[in-house]
Design a protein around this motif. Structure first.
Motif, PDB file in Angstrom:
ATOM      1  N   ARG A  19       0.843  -1.193   0.000  1.00  0.00           N
ATOM      2  CA  ARG A  19       0.000   0.000   0.000  1.00  0.00           C
ATOM      3  C   ARG A  19       0.881   1.246   0.000  1.00  0.00           C
ATOM      4  O   ARG A  19       1.867   1.315   0.728  1.00  0.00           O
ATOM      5  CB  ARG A  19      -0.934   0.035   1.208  1.00  0.00           C
ATOM      6  CG  ARG A  19      -2.008   1.154   1.091  1.00  0.00           C
ATOM      7  CD  ARG A  19      -2.933   1.181   2.284  1.00  0.00           C
ATOM      8  NE  ARG A  19      -3.702  -0.014   2.448  1.00  0.00           N
ATOM      9  CZ  ARG A  19      -4.854  -0.277   1.812  1.00  0.00           C
ATOM     10  NH1 ARG A  19      -5.335   0.598   0.935  1.00  0.00           N
ATOM     11  NH2 ARG A  19      -5.511  -1.391   2.045  1.00  0.00           N
ATOM     12  N   ALA A  20       0.493   2.199  -0.831  1.00  0.00           N
ATOM     13  CA  ALA A  20       1.196   3.480  -0.865  1.00  0.00           C
ATOM     14  C   ALA A  20       0.643   4.398   0.215  1.00  0.00           C
ATOM     15  O   ALA A  20      -0.558   4.402   0.502  1.00  0.00           O
ATOM     16  CB  ALA A  20       1.043   4.133  -2.237  1.00  0.00           C
ATOM     17  N   HIS A  21       1.518   5.179   0.807  1.00  0.00           N
ATOM     18  CA  HIS A  21       1.143   6.149   1.830  1.00  0.00           C
ATOM     19  C   HIS A  21       1.633   7.524   1.404  1.00  0.00           C
ATOM     20  O   HIS A  21       2.815   7.685   1.059  1.00  0.00           O
ATOM     21  CB  HIS A  21       1.757   5.777   3.177  1.00  0.00           C
ATOM     22  CG  HIS A  21       1.241   4.484   3.734  1.00  0.00           C
ATOM     23  ND1 HIS A  21       1.657   3.258   3.253  1.00  0.00           N
ATOM     24  CD2 HIS A  21       0.341   4.225   4.719  1.00  0.00           C
ATOM     25  CE1 HIS A  21       1.042   2.289   3.931  1.00  0.00           C
ATOM     26  NE2 HIS A  21       0.245   2.855   4.819  1.00  0.00           N
ATOM     27  N   LEU A  22       0.733   8.481   1.417  1.00  0.00           N
ATOM     28  CA  LEU A  22       1.064   9.865   1.107  1.00  0.00           C
ATOM     29  C   LEU A  22       1.374  10.554   2.427  1.00  0.00           C
ATOM     30  O   LEU A  22       0.489  10.701   3.280  1.00  0.00           O
ATOM     31  CB  LEU A  22      -0.091  10.564   0.402  1.00  0.00           C
ATOM     32  CG  LEU A  22      -0.744   9.823  -0.770  1.00  0.00           C
ATOM     33  CD1 LEU A  22      -1.827  10.700  -1.410  1.00  0.00           C
ATOM     34  CD2 LEU A  22       0.280   9.399  -1.795  1.00  0.00           C
ATOM     35  N   LEU A  23       2.611  10.971   2.616  1.00  0.00           N
ATOM     36  CA  LEU A  23       3.054  11.547   3.874  1.00  0.00           C
ATOM     37  C   LEU A  23       3.148  13.055   3.738  1.00  0.00           C
ATOM     38  O   LEU A  23       3.940  13.578   2.934  1.00  0.00           O
ATOM     39  CB  LEU A  23       4.417  10.971   4.267  1.00  0.00           C
ATOM     40  CG  LEU A  23       4.528   9.439   4.273  1.00  0.00           C
ATOM     41  CD1 LEU A  23       5.927   9.015   4.718  1.00  0.00           C
ATOM     42  CD2 LEU A  23       3.465   8.797   5.156  1.00  0.00           C
ATOM     43  N   VAL A  24       2.335  13.767   4.512  1.00  0.00           N
ATOM     44  CA  VAL A  24       2.319  15.229   4.493  1.00  0.00           C
ATOM     45  C   VAL A  24       2.092  15.707   5.918  1.00  0.00           C
ATOM     46  O   VAL A  24       1.569  14.972   6.752  1.00  0.00           O
ATOM     47  CB  VAL A  24       1.213  15.786   3.566  1.00  0.00           C
ATOM     48  CG1 VAL A  24       1.475  15.394   2.127  1.00  0.00           C
ATOM     49  CG2 VAL A  24      -0.163  15.294   3.991  1.00  0.00           C
ATOM     50  N   HIS A  25       2.450  16.964   6.185  1.00  0.00           N
ATOM     51  CA  HIS A  25       2.289  17.442   7.554  1.00  0.00           C
ATOM     52  C   HIS A  25       0.823  17.598   7.942  1.00  0.00           C
ATOM     53  O   HIS A  25       0.396  17.113   8.996  1.00  0.00           O
ATOM     54  CB  HIS A  25       3.000  18.773   7.762  1.00  0.00           C
ATOM     55  CG  HIS A  25       2.773  19.335   9.129  1.00  0.00           C
ATOM     56  ND1 HIS A  25       3.238  18.707  10.267  1.00  0.00           N
ATOM     57  CD2 HIS A  25       2.089  20.437   9.558  1.00  0.00           C
ATOM     58  CE1 HIS A  25       2.860  19.397  11.326  1.00  0.00           C
ATOM     59  NE2 HIS A  25       2.164  20.444  10.924  1.00  0.00           N
TER      60      HIS A  25
ATOM     61  N   VAL B  36      -3.560   8.617   3.143  1.00  0.00           N
ATOM     62  CA  VAL B  36      -2.870   9.853   3.514  1.00  0.00           C
ATOM     63  C   VAL B  36      -2.564   9.806   5.009  1.00  0.00           C
ATOM     64  O   VAL B  36      -3.461   9.584   5.826  1.00  0.00           O
ATOM     65  CB  VAL B  36      -3.712  11.103   3.196  1.00  0.00           C
ATOM     66  CG1 VAL B  36      -2.913  12.368   3.525  1.00  0.00           C
ATOM     67  CG2 VAL B  36      -4.143  11.103   1.732  1.00  0.00           C
ATOM     68  N   VAL B  37      -1.302  10.001   5.366  1.00  0.00           N
ATOM     69  CA  VAL B  37      -0.877  10.027   6.770  1.00  0.00           C
ATOM     70  C   VAL B  37      -0.398  11.443   7.079  1.00  0.00           C
ATOM     71  O   VAL B  37       0.447  11.989   6.365  1.00  0.00           O
ATOM     72  CB  VAL B  37       0.257   9.024   7.027  1.00  0.00           C
ATOM     73  CG1 VAL B  37       0.636   9.018   8.505  1.00  0.00           C
ATOM     74  CG2 VAL B  37      -0.146   7.627   6.574  1.00  0.00           C
TER      75      VAL B  37
END
Length: 296
Positions: A141-147, A216-217
């Motif tokens: 699974r891909a995770h989009l890491l943003v603040h 999205v994390v």
């Protein structure tokens, strides 16, 4: 190799150090520190130094790092007052205590921090529940890491323009890591750093009914206050002991029961007794917590 994430430590060096001891990072493990290392807590520069000392840490910019850089660039008393009202006083004092060379090097490093990253990891939860299915036993699974979060409508439009089919059935499951990173590069930086209600209140549309697609994390919104914005939360954002915690958001029939957003801001900024530093392992979503503690 495992991939870990944490965010919004806000100067609580002792709690971060203790959480890292609990996790016991291996030499091949990667830790993403997703912004807001500075301000509010007692030792923000200490947090930055610890993070920089970790051999496999990858660091993103948070809105508090951005505020710090903006204040220094503007040389404006009003900007300085606003930053100090948002917890910048401790960071300012510790910066002033550094030598000019050390402070300059640290600021240069902060100014080069990226706003996002995309990481694809093994989905151990799916793999363990489908050991006899060759496809699902190798699930990732891909995770989009943003603040802070993303503009989901803009994200879907960008992916469709790039030829990625985004629909209710499959979400954006066919998007590659490169396509997801390209999409994030087109997001408005203020959204990546500051967004709250518009992100947490609506589904991203990136996970389809089969439960596949990117998650999205993000941090930025302390879990204690997430209920003001979030729908379909896995909990209230607070433990029985009234402490912050990691919260999964958005799991429903339309997402195959999978959360499409994860909040990892465990409210360290609120201090004792509610604040904690939390670290999550992406592969299986295991979590470790350390309270910030009185006088920490």
């Amino acid at each position: 190799m495992a991939t870990y994430v944490t965010s919004d430590v806000h100067g609580y060096l002792r709690a971060l150090d203790a959480a890292l001891e609990l996790v016991g990072l291996g030499s091949d493990d990667v830790l993403y520190v997703m912004g807001d290392m500075v301000d509010r807590g007692p030792d923000p520069i200490g947090v930055v130094k610890l993070v920089r000392s970790l051999p496999n840490a990858r660091v993103l910019m948070g809105n508090h790092e951005r505020m710090l850089l903006d204040v220094l660039a503007a040389d404006d008393d009003r900007e300085l007052l606003l930053w100090q009202m948002n917890g910048g006083s401790t960071t300012s004092r510790e910066l002033d205590a550094l030598s000019g060379e050390e402070a300059g090097e640290l600021i240069e490093w902060l100014s080069g921090l990226p706003l996002f990253d995309v990481v694809e990891v093994a989905d151990e939860r799916v793999r363990r529940s489908h050991p006899g299915d060759p496809e699902l036993a190798a699930a990732t699974r891909a995770h989009l890491l943003v603040h802070a979060g993303i503009d989901a409508a803009a994200a879907r439009a960008n992916l469709r323009a790039a030829g990625v089919p985004v629909d209710a059935a499959g979400g954006a499951r066919d998007a590659s890591v490169a396509q997801l990173a390209s999409m994030l590069s087109q997001q408005v930086s203020d959204d990546l750093l500051w967004i709250r209600g518009d992100f947490w209140s609506e589904a991203t549309g990136l996970i389809g009914r089969d439960g596949r697609g990117p998650v999205v994390v993000s941090g930025h919104t302390p879990s204690l206050y997430l209920g003001r914005y979030g729908r379909l939360m896995s909990g209230t954002g607070v433990t029985e002991d009234l402490q912050g915690c990691v919260v999964e958001v958005g799991a429903c029939r339309d997402t195959g029961g999978e959360a499409d957003r994860i909040c990892i801001d465990c409210a360290a900024a609120t201090g004792s007794p509610t604040g904690r530093v939390g670290i999550m392992r992406l592969e299986d979503r295991a979590t470790w917590y350390v309270p910030v503690g009185e006088g920490a």
